[in-house]
Write an enzyme that holds these catalytic residues in place. Structure first.
Site, PDB file in Angstrom:
ATOM      1  N   HIS A 240      -1.650   0.912   7.435  1.00  0.00           N
ATOM      2  CA  HIS A 240      -2.079   0.925   6.039  1.00  0.00           C
ATOM      3  C   HIS A 240      -1.965   2.344   5.502  1.00  0.00           C
ATOM      4  CE1 HIS A 240      -4.223  -0.188   2.432  1.00  0.00           C
ATOM      5  NE2 HIS A 240      -5.097   0.787   2.634  1.00  0.00           N
TER       6      HIS A 240
ATOM      7  N   CYS B 290       0.828  -1.203   0.000  1.00  0.00           N
ATOM      8  CA  CYS B 290       0.000   0.000   0.000  1.00  0.00           C
ATOM      9  C   CYS B 290       0.865   1.256   0.000  1.00  0.00           C
ATOM     10  CB  CYS B 290      -0.945  -0.014   1.192  1.00  0.00           C
ATOM     11  SG  CYS B 290      -0.125  -0.240   2.786  1.00  0.00           S
TER      12      CYS B 290
END
Length: 1235
Positions: free
Chosen positions: A305, A50
């Site tokens: 994330h 990510c």
């Protein structure tokens, strides 16, 4: 349309077996999904990338960087086709970055892949599965690009766009001498701790001065002494794009741990850098920078994330923000245009007229409507005009559908239009587009998007303020100079400045994607229906049953689910040419009592999907009234229930003795409970109910007389329920089981024990919750949290997990299910654990390292059921801290043994029937290619076997000194001294399943360890399979292919060296025979004996062969087979065979069956009755072995009890050891030298 479906032989209609399970459809690799309404593409996450996706999207939405990269052609960068050539200088990273940007701009897919790009980084050790810092990646990626572009016209690309200059100055207060040091920067790192925002920190860094005085004086070179001075820093050169890294991660020196600063840190959408620059004589606009990207981190310092907020400078995406539309922005159009814009006929005609050949696939027509008008068919027209396909079908005078209804075009009389009509059509689309919210080019409303890996969503500019603070907050800021202007031709034009070769590649890829989607859609739109033909059924025993055979009564039909019920009815009419009268199609279902009809399929204009017909549905074809002259009741209310009824019957004619008899009976669910008396012919009595199939240990409930009028369903009865019927004059308690209890209420509560596994400081360790089988799991969990006095936050992050009898926590049960649906028994224990239960599309899996494990040693993980085996393996390796690629997965069976490997690594877990609660084993070793076997090869030397060429001492000399014998004890092999099965590991061998046994021997002789033995011929080798660390099955027939032996993927083989060649026939059996020493409880050395079983596997034949071999009278010998795992001898005699004959059939007179199960390699003890007439065959070692077995069994029993006790007290202590964290892996990108 249906091919040969309607030919007379009905070859396409299978006569499948009725009532079988649904087939698993093998799905091919589906094409990627098209772009969503934003018309922007995301980037697929490879497992932990990510951070990479967020940075790449930022670079992609930096048009100046993207176009500068596109300007470098193949003549400078080389071609990817030449990357494997040794002398070619191919700059792979810029080329892959170009391809990725082209895919993000032009390829019609929801998300692009970065696999090719990360491969060009030289990532070969699962780097994409690890989490890294995006700030670190920013510097490393730019460094790699600079190195890759050396010697090209883009050598200064990074320096020109991103590099700036800082100057540090120290001014002497005495002589005013200025000492300065200049340094370049790629990004400005700014502190977050104890700072309110970006502008405050820039003031601290580039406005305020540090004064050297008192005890901290500065040594001036000009004055040559310590003087007072002032130190400051300024921005000397500003880059076109300014990158700012926020230092949110700090170290707590008191706690000695890292932490993330989540305090509020503001930053402006536009910033004036003039106060922080060395030069300030330029126009103010030269110092203005606009924010265009914010990389956001959610989580803590050990994991999290990334996603990114990005401003679409070129308006490439479809941005919709209804709240930004003002009430004054109303389109005043002519009434005629508004009416036409609301007419779907005019709108669809307009779109088709603009298409080449005036033809378009039906599936793309809706997408074109959304793209041109900004509003979908379902949103504007479906409520009034129905589905799009149905609307086209209802207007055949205008639209022409292809035979398979996949494409649509205009009829010829509608193709010719006057120029004024075409202009009117354009105006209609413009009208709709202007009415669509968010598609008007309002420059005052910037187009911002939240790009989260594959997903792209439009956001408002004010949403950025939500990322000032918290666990999810801004981590990197990207500003662009306000004076940078984009050319008008770049606006909403994704093809702008893209090289021609990439345009052609993307256009070809889009055409291929469309073809694949069309093929996939066609394949996914067909499903199988099971047609039950009414004339072939009869109604008896309360349900429908085939009259003749299931083969004639049930037909399978493959049909397109996009077609209508009318089409289905017409197809069945053509199949059943002899059908007379009305045809009614009804949904049926197989229940324990038989087949039951539920509801009729009405509405011939509905598609099968709209009628909610599922794949594998059972369709009953009949006249809608009766079957075989019997009127049929339909629906859920009258569903037949198969109940087991216990009642008293006389044991025989004239006997007064009664016995309890269980008999099945079928009743409609809406029948009254009192119908039981009618079915049994009993006038009246008492009824007791039990909702499970067995009465042992369960609770019986008496039905009050006033409830006899209630239906079976109202009383909660289901298929398999037990009903106990007693006559009115019998003793009410006489028929109840000893463990049963009499209850007078259907709603009696039972208990469920909930244990606290949340590692909390709660005083309560476990509670009992009053429940019924219909209590919802969520209610139990919430009540347990309250009674255990735990934090309310656990309601959002906890689950209930059943505990088995060994204390192991099982798979979490869903909150929405009842105890009955979750198969949780009353009185059992469940654990309240941290973490959410898996959703319906997720799997809860246990996994462990190696193959020799015990219950409780597993780790667990939650994954999507659509995850591939390869990706699942990577996640499990990462969680277990293992590295390397030589691993594979095996599914563990119920007895904790490793099963077959999961060979189809691209198949999904769902396709391989992996279920929640399954245990997978991480096994070291790479799987062989398809059609090949990879197996360990051992050298086998039987202990003290006479007739063999060499002793073990001699063999040890032949092998290297490092090779050692791995002795697997045989647990008491017969002999005067302890003996053992000796296996020496030679190595692994990979061989094709098409190879023969003799080729396997030849390849095994080529192993380095075997070549030292100088075996002269393959005929001097025996090959055995190895099971439980001992030879098991002898492989014979040299020219037989290995696949015929069905070795399996876990096979191990061992080689045995012979003194002379042998060629065993298919009926020859190899036995190890040992002659018992008279007067001693011991045997002589073992000797190989070949027994020809052509005349049968009888005891007499074996005795005769042994007598001939040892030159003894057959009546003076006694033989017995040895079972080393039990330390027992079983005598073989004709008397045993005669007993077996009387009990079994004559053809079972064989030693291959029980109780001997004689096979190759078995040990046969021989006793000469002339010198030893004792019946005992055992040895002293057998006595010792049995004692050891008893001792081991006792130790295992104690160990299990200790383990069970430890499992129950696993979380009894409040203190939990700190989590171990492995060392962080460094991030690197490997680049070849181009200097």
């Amino acid at each position: 349309m249906f091919g040969n479906l309607f030919e007379e032989d009905y070859s396409s209609v299978s006569s499948s077996q009725y009532g079988r399970g649904k087939k698993l459809k093998t799905k091919g690799l589906e094409p990627p999904a098209p772009r969503e309404f934003t018309n922007l593409s995301g980037i697929r996450n490879q497992g932990g990338t990510c951070y990479l996706s967020s940075l790449l999207q930022t670079l992609h939405f930096t048009p100046e960087f993207r176009e500068a990269l596109f300007s470098l052609g193949p003549e400078e960068l080389g071609s990817l086709e030449d990357k494997d050539k040794p002398d070619a200088k191919v700059r792979i990273i810029p080329l892959q970055l170009q391809r990725l940007f082209a895919q993000l701009l032009l390829l019609d897919q929801e998300a692009a892949s970065t696999i090719d790009l990360t491969d060009s980084f030289g990532w070969t050790n699962d780097e994409e599965m690890r989490q890294h810092d995006v700030q670190e990646l920013n510097r490393i990626l730019f460094s790699a690009l600079e190195t890759s572009l050396v010697g090209t016209s883009g050598h200064d690309l990074i320096h020109r766009l991103y590099h700036g200059t800082i100057v540090n100055q120290i001014v002497c207060k005495e002589c005013k001498n200025i000492s300065e040091r200049q340094e370049d920067f790629l990004d400005l790192t700014v502190a977050v701790k104890n700072v309110s925002g970006l502008e405050d920190e820039l003031c601290n860094m580039y406005v305020e001065e540090e004064i050297f005085d008192y005890d901290n004086l500065y040594h001036c070179g000009t004055c040559d002494r310590l003087v007072k001075a002032a130190k400051s820093a300024k921005l000397r050169k500003l880059p076109p794009f300014l990158t700012i890294s926020l230092l949110r991660f700090n170290f707590d020196f008191v706690k000695c741990e890292r932490y993330k600063d989540t305090s509020c840190y503001t930053f402006p959408l536009r910033i004036n850098l003039k106060p922080f620059c060395e030069q300030s004589e330029l126009d103010d606009m030269e110092y203005m920078y606009d924010l265009f990207s914010v990389i956001i981190h959610k989580g803590g310092c050990y994991g999290g994330h990334y996603h990114v907020y990005i401003k679409d400078v070129d308006h490439l995406g479809n941005w919709q923000c209804q709240e930004e539309i003002s009430d004054t922005n109303v389109n005043v159009k002519a009434p005629q245009s508004e009416e036409e814009a609301n007419d779907p006929l005019v709108v669809l005609k307009t779109i088709l007229l603009q298409e080449e050949a005036n033809q378009i696939p039906v599936d793309q027509l809706g997408q074109k409507l959304l793209k041109k008008t900004g509003i979908s068919w379902n949103k504007k027209y479906r409520k009034q005009h129905g589905p799009l396909r149905k609307f086209l079908q209802l207007h055949p005078q205008i639209f022409l559908l292809s035979t398979d209804e996949s494409t649509v075009s205009l009829l010829r009389n509608h193709l010719t239009q006057a120029p004024s009509d075409l202009q009117s059509c354009e105006q209609i689309l413009h009208t709709l587009a202007s009415e669509s919210p968010g598609l008007n080019d309002d420059t005052s409303c910037p187009h911002w998007f939240d790009i989260n890996d594959s997903k792209v969503h439009p956001i408002r500019e004010k949403d950025i303020t939500q990322q000032f603070q918290g666990k999810e907050s801004a981590y990197m800021l990207f500003y662009r100079k306000a004076t940078l202007q984009r050319p008008p031709e770049a606006r909403a034009n994704p093809r702008y400045r893209v090289p021609c070769h990439l345009l052609k590649e993307m256009d070809a890829a889009n055409i291929l994607l469309q073809m694949r989607r069309a093929e996939c859609d066609s394949a996914n739109s067909t499903f199988e229906l099971h047609l039950h033909l009414g004339p072939h059924y009869r109604f008896f025993n309360g349900a429908l049953h085939p009259a003749v055979s299931e083969t004639e009564s049930v037909w399978d039909l493959t049909f397109d689910k996009r077609k209508t019920l009318g089409d289905l009815r017409q197809s069945i009419f053509q199949l059943l040419e002899c059908w007379e009268g009305d045809m009614v199609l009804s949904v049926a279902k197989r229940v324990p009592a038989g087949l039951h009809v539920y509801h009729t399929l009405d509405g011939d204009d509905l598609t099968l999907c709209e009628a909610e017909v599922a794949d594998g549905e059972d369709i009953f074809v009949w006249n809608g009234v009766e079957v075989g002259g019997v009127q049929i009741q339909t629906g859920f209310d009258c569903e037949p229930l198969l109940l087991n009824i216990l009642h008293l019957e006389l044991s025989g004619e004239g006997s007064k003795c009664e016995q309890l008899v269980e008999s099945p009976h079928v009743f409609p669910a809406n029948a009254e409970v009192g119908a039981v008396f009618t079915a049994l012919g009993t006038p009246a009595g008492a009824i007791l109910m039990n909702s499970v199939e067995s009465a042992d240990g369960e609770c019986w409930t008496a039905v009050p007389k006033e409830d006899m009028k209630k239906t079976f369903r109202e009383q909660g009865l289901r298929n398999g329920s037990l009903i106990l019927v007693q006559d009115s004059d019998s003793d009410n308690n006489s028929l109840l089981p000893k463990q049963g209890r009499w209850t007078n209420s259907m709603n009696e509560l039972n208990w469920l024990q909930v244990k606290n596994f949340c590692q909390s400081e709660s005083e309560e360790k476990q509670v009992q919750i009053a429940v019924t089988m219909h209590t919802v799991v969520f209610d139990i969990r919430i009540k347990a949290i309250k009674e255990l006095k735990l934090m309310k936050e656990l309601a959002e992050n906890s689950c209930l997990r059943p505990i088995d009898r060994n204390g192991k926590l099982l798979c979490p049960v869903p909150d929405s299910s009842t105890l009955e649906e979750a198969e949780v028994k009353m009185g059992s224990s469940v654990g309240l654990c941290l973490g959410k239960a898996p959703t319906s599309s997720q799997l809860f899996l246990f996994f462990a390292l190696g193959t020799d494990i015990h219950p409780g040693a597993e780790m667990d993980i939650i994954v999507e059921e659509t995850l591939s085996v390869r990706d699942c393996l990577k996640i499990m390796l990462e969680k277990s801290g293992q590295q390397g690629e030589i691993w594979h997965l095996r599914k563990m069976d119920w007895c904790y043994e490793a099963g077959e490997p999961l060979c189809e690594e691209d198949a999904t877990l769902k396709e391989l029937m992996i279920r929640s609660g399954d245990t997978l084993l991480l096994t070291e070793g790479k799987l062989p290619p398809p059609g090949h076997l990879k197996m360990p090869i051992w050298w086998y030397q039987p202990a003290r076997l006479s007739g063999h060429c060499e002793s073990r001492d001699h063999l040890n000399c032949a092998f290297s000194q490092d090779s050692t014998w791995r002795a697997a004890p045989t647990q008491g092999a017969p002999g005067p001294e302890p003996a053992e099965v000796s296996l020496l590991y030679l190595g692994d061998m990979e061989i094709s399943e098409e190879a023969t046994l003799v080729e396997l021997k030849s390849q095994a002789l080529a192993l380095p360890s075997v070549s030292k033995l100088a075996v002269q011929s393959t005929a001097l080798l025996r090959v055995w399979t190895v099971e439980s660390k001992r030879p098991s099955r002898l492989l014979r027939t040299n020219w037989r292919q290995l696949k015929e032996y069905r070795l399996g993927r876990r096979a191990e083989l061992c080689l045995e060296l012979l003194q002379k060649e042998e060629d065993l026939g298919p009926r020859d059996v190899l036995l190890r025979t040992q002659l018992r020493i008279p007067g001693e409880r011991a045997y002589s050395l073992a000797t190989d004996l070949i027994w020809d079983t052509t005349r049968g596997w009888t005891a007499g034949s074996l005795r005769q062969r042994v007598a001939d071999f040892y030159s003894l009278p057959v009546e003076k010998i006694e033989i017995a087979k040895y079972f080393p795992e039990k330390f027992e001898w079983l005598p073989i005699s004709s008397w045993n065979q005669q007993v077996a004959k009387r009990k079994k059939k004559k053809n079972q007179d064989t030693l291959q069956g029980g109780p001997y199960y004689l096979k190759d390699g078995d040990t046969i003890g021989i006793k000469n009755l002339l010198f030893d007439d004792n019946d005992d065959f055992s040895t002293i070692r057998d006595d010792i072995g049995k004692e050891n077995q008893k001792r081991l069994a006792l130790e295992k029993k104690k160990s299990r009890e200790v383990h069970r006790a430890q499992s129950s007290d696993l979380f009894s202590n409040a203190g939990v050891p700190a989590r171990f964290r492995g060392p962080e892996a460094s991030l690197s990108i490997h680049v070849a030298s181009f200097r």
